[in-house]
Design a protein around this motif. Sequence first.
Motif, PDB file in Angstrom:
ATOM      1  N   GLU A  44     -17.845 -20.015 -22.443  1.00  0.00           N
ATOM      2  CA  GLU A  44     -17.818 -20.979 -23.565  1.00  0.00           C
ATOM      3  C   GLU A  44     -17.885 -22.421 -23.054  1.00  0.00           C
ATOM      4  O   GLU A  44     -18.605 -23.251 -23.600  1.00  0.00           O
ATOM      5  CB  GLU A  44     -16.514 -20.825 -24.347  1.00  0.00           C
ATOM      6  N   ILE A  45     -17.114 -22.686 -21.990  1.00  0.00           N
ATOM      7  CA  ILE A  45     -17.097 -24.050 -21.442  1.00  0.00           C
ATOM      8  C   ILE A  45     -18.461 -24.422 -20.870  1.00  0.00           C
ATOM      9  O   ILE A  45     -18.979 -25.514 -21.119  1.00  0.00           O
ATOM     10  CB  ILE A  45     -15.986 -24.191 -20.367  1.00  0.00           C
ATOM     11  N   ILE A  46     -19.062 -23.490 -20.122  1.00  0.00           N
ATOM     12  CA  ILE A  46     -20.380 -23.772 -19.524  1.00  0.00           C
ATOM     13  C   ILE A  46     -21.398 -24.031 -20.639  1.00  0.00           C
ATOM     14  O   ILE A  46     -22.179 -24.985 -20.587  1.00  0.00           O
ATOM     15  CB  ILE A  46     -20.842 -22.602 -18.614  1.00  0.00           C
ATOM     16  N   ASP A  47     -21.350 -23.188 -21.676  1.00  0.00           N
ATOM     17  CA  ASP A  47     -22.270 -23.337 -22.800  1.00  0.00           C
ATOM     18  C   ASP A  47     -22.098 -24.728 -23.431  1.00  0.00           C
ATOM     19  O   ASP A  47     -23.086 -25.443 -23.668  1.00  0.00           O
ATOM     20  CB  ASP A  47     -22.001 -22.218 -23.817  1.00  0.00           C
ATOM     21  N   GLY A  48     -20.859 -25.112 -23.659  1.00  0.00           N
ATOM     22  CA  GLY A  48     -20.575 -26.413 -24.287  1.00  0.00           C
ATOM     23  C   GLY A  48     -21.022 -27.572 -23.400  1.00  0.00           C
ATOM     24  O   GLY A  48     -21.608 -28.548 -23.886  1.00  0.00           O
ATOM     25  N   ASN A  49     -20.771 -27.457 -22.092  1.00  0.00           N
ATOM     26  CA  ASN A  49     -21.142 -28.547 -21.178  1.00  0.00           C
ATOM     27  C   ASN A  49     -22.662 -28.667 -21.030  1.00  0.00           C
ATOM     28  O   ASN A  49     -23.196 -29.776 -20.940  1.00  0.00           O
ATOM     29  CB  ASN A  49     -20.480 -28.342 -19.807  1.00  0.00           C
ATOM     30  N   LEU A  50     -23.344 -27.505 -21.014  1.00  0.00           N
ATOM     31  CA  LEU A  50     -24.816 -27.555 -20.940  1.00  0.00           C
ATOM     32  C   LEU A  50     -25.377 -28.147 -22.230  1.00  0.00           C
ATOM     33  O   LEU A  50     -26.319 -28.936 -22.205  1.00  0.00           O
ATOM     34  CB  LEU A  50     -25.392 -26.146 -20.705  1.00  0.00           C
ATOM     35  N   GLU A  51     -24.760 -27.776 -23.357  1.00  0.00           N
ATOM     36  CA  GLU A  51     -25.206 -28.297 -24.659  1.00  0.00           C
ATOM     37  C   GLU A  51     -25.099 -29.832 -24.679  1.00  0.00           C
ATOM     38  O   GLU A  51     -25.984 -30.528 -25.172  1.00  0.00           O
ATOM     39  CB  GLU A  51     -24.340 -27.682 -25.773  1.00  0.00           C
ATOM     40  N   ARG A  52     -23.998 -30.329 -24.101  1.00  0.00           N
ATOM     41  CA  ARG A  52     -23.830 -31.783 -24.040  1.00  0.00           C
ATOM     42  C   ARG A  52     -24.958 -32.417 -23.222  1.00  0.00           C
ATOM     43  O   ARG A  52     -25.483 -33.468 -23.562  1.00  0.00           O
ATOM     44  CB  ARG A  52     -22.466 -32.112 -23.411  1.00  0.00           C
ATOM     45  N   GLN A  53     -25.357 -31.729 -22.132  1.00  0.00           N
ATOM     46  CA  GLN A  53     -26.452 -32.272 -21.313  1.00  0.00           C
ATOM     47  C   GLN A  53     -27.780 -32.250 -22.091  1.00  0.00           C
ATOM     48  O   GLN A  53     -28.599 -33.143 -21.931  1.00  0.00           O
ATOM     49  CB  GLN A  53     -26.585 -31.464 -20.012  1.00  0.00           C
ATOM     50  N   VAL A  54     -27.950 -31.210 -22.947  1.00  0.00           N
ATOM     51  CA  VAL A  54     -29.161 -31.146 -23.781  1.00  0.00           C
ATOM     52  C   VAL A  54     -29.143 -32.319 -24.764  1.00  0.00           C
ATOM     53  O   VAL A  54     -30.135 -33.042 -24.907  1.00  0.00           O
ATOM     54  CB  VAL A  54     -29.245 -29.803 -24.550  1.00  0.00           C
ATOM     55  N   ASN A  55     -27.992 -32.529 -25.409  1.00  0.00           N
ATOM     56  CA  ASN A  55     -27.890 -33.609 -26.402  1.00  0.00           C
ATOM     57  C   ASN A  55     -28.138 -34.975 -25.784  1.00  0.00           C
ATOM     58  O   ASN A  55     -28.660 -35.869 -26.430  1.00  0.00           O
ATOM     59  CB  ASN A  55     -26.516 -33.592 -27.080  1.00  0.00           C
ATOM     60  N   ARG A  56     -27.751 -35.128 -24.504  1.00  0.00           N
ATOM     61  CA  ARG A  56     -27.994 -36.420 -23.833  1.00  0.00           C
ATOM     62  C   ARG A  56     -29.376 -36.481 -23.198  1.00  0.00           C
ATOM     63  O   ARG A  56     -29.673 -37.398 -22.421  1.00  0.00           O
ATOM     64  CB  ARG A  56     -26.948 -36.624 -22.726  1.00  0.00           C
ATOM     65  N   GLU A  57     -30.160 -35.444 -23.467  1.00  0.00           N
ATOM     66  CA  GLU A  57     -31.543 -35.347 -22.953  1.00  0.00           C
ATOM     67  C   GLU A  57     -31.604 -35.370 -21.431  1.00  0.00           C
ATOM     68  O   GLU A  57     -32.572 -35.837 -20.842  1.00  0.00           O
ATOM     69  CB  GLU A  57     -32.419 -36.442 -23.572  1.00  0.00           C
ATOM     70  N   LYS A  58     -30.548 -34.851 -20.800  1.00  0.00           N
ATOM     71  CA  LYS A  58     -30.553 -34.729 -19.332  1.00  0.00           C
ATOM     72  C   LYS A  58     -31.300 -33.457 -18.928  1.00  0.00           C
ATOM     73  O   LYS A  58     -31.891 -33.374 -17.856  1.00  0.00           O
ATOM     74  CB  LYS A  58     -29.111 -34.664 -18.813  1.00  0.00           C
ATOM     75  N   ILE A  59     -31.201 -32.420 -19.789  1.00  0.00           N
ATOM     76  CA  ILE A  59     -31.920 -31.158 -19.558  1.00  0.00           C
ATOM     77  C   ILE A  59     -32.514 -30.721 -20.903  1.00  0.00           C
ATOM     78  O   ILE A  59     -32.111 -31.229 -21.950  1.00  0.00           O
ATOM     79  CB  ILE A  59     -30.987 -30.045 -18.999  1.00  0.00           C
ATOM     80  N   SER A  60     -33.477 -29.764 -20.855  1.00  0.00           N
ATOM     81  CA  SER A  60     -34.072 -29.286 -22.113  1.00  0.00           C
ATOM     82  C   SER A  60     -33.301 -28.068 -22.608  1.00  0.00           C
ATOM     83  O   SER A  60     -32.532 -27.456 -21.858  1.00  0.00           O
ATOM     84  CB  SER A  60     -35.534 -28.911 -21.870  1.00  0.00           C
ATOM     85  N   ALA A  61     -33.537 -27.699 -23.874  1.00  0.00           N
ATOM     86  CA  ALA A  61     -32.902 -26.495 -24.427  1.00  0.00           C
ATOM     87  C   ALA A  61     -33.335 -25.268 -23.619  1.00  0.00           C
ATOM     88  O   ALA A  61     -32.563 -24.331 -23.422  1.00  0.00           O
ATOM     89  CB  ALA A  61     -33.271 -26.339 -25.896  1.00  0.00           C
ATOM     90  N   GLY A  62     -34.581 -25.297 -23.128  1.00  0.00           N
ATOM     91  CA  GLY A  62     -35.091 -24.194 -22.301  1.00  0.00           C
ATOM     92  C   GLY A  62     -34.332 -24.097 -20.978  1.00  0.00           C
ATOM     93  O   GLY A  62     -34.008 -22.992 -20.518  1.00  0.00           O
ATOM     94  N   ASP A  63     -34.037 -25.245 -20.362  1.00  0.00           N
ATOM     95  CA  ASP A  63     -33.263 -25.252 -19.099  1.00  0.00           C
ATOM     96  C   ASP A  63     -31.899 -24.627 -19.343  1.00  0.00           C
ATOM     97  O   ASP A  63     -31.389 -23.850 -18.525  1.00  0.00           O
ATOM     98  CB  ASP A  63     -33.024 -26.680 -18.589  1.00  0.00           C
ATOM     99  N   LYS A  64     -31.307 -25.005 -20.480  1.00  0.00           N
ATOM    100  CA  LYS A  64     -29.971 -24.471 -20.787  1.00  0.00           C
ATOM    101  C   LYS A  64     -30.028 -22.953 -20.946  1.00  0.00           C
ATOM    102  O   LYS A  64     -29.227 -22.223 -20.353  1.00  0.00           O
ATOM    103  CB  LYS A  64     -29.438 -25.110 -22.087  1.00  0.00           C
ATOM    104  N   ALA A  65     -30.999 -22.485 -21.729  1.00  0.00           N
ATOM    105  CA  ALA A  65     -31.101 -21.038 -21.982  1.00  0.00           C
ATOM    106  C   ALA A  65     -31.336 -20.290 -20.670  1.00  0.00           C
ATOM    107  O   ALA A  65     -30.726 -19.242 -20.413  1.00  0.00           O
ATOM    108  CB  ALA A  65     -32.226 -20.765 -22.973  1.00  0.00           C
ATOM    109  N   ALA A  66     -32.195 -20.859 -19.816  1.00  0.00           N
ATOM    110  CA  ALA A  66     -32.496 -20.193 -18.535  1.00  0.00           C
ATOM    111  C   ALA A  66     -31.242 -20.153 -17.664  1.00  0.00           C
ATOM    112  O   ALA A  66     -30.944 -19.129 -17.023  1.00  0.00           O
ATOM    113  CB  ALA A  66     -33.621 -20.932 -17.823  1.00  0.00           C
ATOM    114  N   ALA A  67     -30.478 -21.245 -17.650  1.00  0.00           N
ATOM    115  CA  ALA A  67     -29.255 -21.292 -16.830  1.00  0.00           C
ATOM    116  C   ALA A  67     -28.249 -20.262 -17.350  1.00  0.00           C
ATOM    117  O   ALA A  67     -27.672 -19.496 -16.559  1.00  0.00           O
ATOM    118  CB  ALA A  67     -28.657 -22.690 -16.852  1.00  0.00           C
ATOM    119  N   MET A  68     -28.053 -20.210 -18.657  1.00  0.00           N
ATOM    120  CA  MET A  68     -27.091 -19.251 -19.225  1.00  0.00           C
ATOM    121  C   MET A  68     -27.505 -17.823 -18.865  1.00  0.00           C
ATOM    122  O   MET A  68     -26.667 -16.977 -18.567  1.00  0.00           O
ATOM    123  CB  MET A  68     -26.989 -19.392 -20.755  1.00  0.00           C
TER     124      MET A  68
END
Length: 291
Positions: A44-68
Amino acid sequence: MDIQTIGIVGAGQMGNGIAHVMALAGYDVKLTDVSEDALRAAIEIIDGNLERQVNREKISAGDKAAAMARIQTTTTLTDLGKSDLIIEAATERETVKQAIFEDLIPHLKPETILTSNTSSISITRLASRTDRPEKFMGFHFMNPVPVMQLVELIRGIATDEETFKACADVVEKLNKTAASAEDFPAFIVNRILMPMINEAVYTLYEGVGSVKSIDSSMKLGANHPMGPLELADFIGLDTCLAIMNVLHDGLADTKYRPCPLLTKYVEAGWLGRKTQRGFYDYRGDEPVPTR
Ligand code: NAD
């Protein structure tokens, strides 16, 4: 050695951060913990922290999904056996860490590199109880792992160059910076940082300044982003005390004597942010100094 799969033992504060950055960098991650709840919370924490990076446009939604998708969790330690690199980030107790390595070793490939994220336990001593001291070293992340740039890499007395190089390459792939440290108590960052925090507590203890004046002095007078007492609360006063004790015992020099006021806060259970009270009280809207 080409590292592709990373086993992480311990899914607490550090373990989940390490899993986050490794998966984002493209490594396949197996994360284990004795506690199902800790594993659930970590995801849950990793998901939330990656989501924050997506919202700040540091990574894409695709990067997040691939990392998860690269992170698998398990409560069975031996599932980590096929990993190329193991990073142990379990509770800071030598007996706990030793038992983890003992249980894991019969299941490892001969070339697997073993590392520990310990802040204070001797790497050489941990290594000496494994079957591969030359393939053992310290891999010390800073907290919070996704934010902090530095990783201390600590060679035990027997660590070989190939192992060091393989770990340094991983740090580079994370876009972080490695600092090479020798295996002496508290390594580099905590060796310098903790005596400063301890001195700030002495300054408070002796009445030289209040919590507020000590913190603003170091922020405005030395350009530190956080005051030392605020930082101590963030790290955890029990952790600060434990590291001072490691310095005091390991270097046998009275200059590392923990401040009695630090001990008193820990005895009171006022451990900083995690217990909502330390040098500041965090129970209201704004932190209020406790002295
Ligand atoms: P934590 O208490 O948040 O997490 C530790 C986790 O280890 C817990 O989830 C616990 O269930 C798990 N654990 C305990 N025994 C285990 C076992 N036998 N097998 C698998 N999992 C087990 O602790 P943390 O702050 O993440 O610290 C972990 C390590 O990282 C320690 O060695 C600490 O010194 C080091 N470290 C901490 C910080 C920090 O600021 N917190 C910074 C650098 C390094």
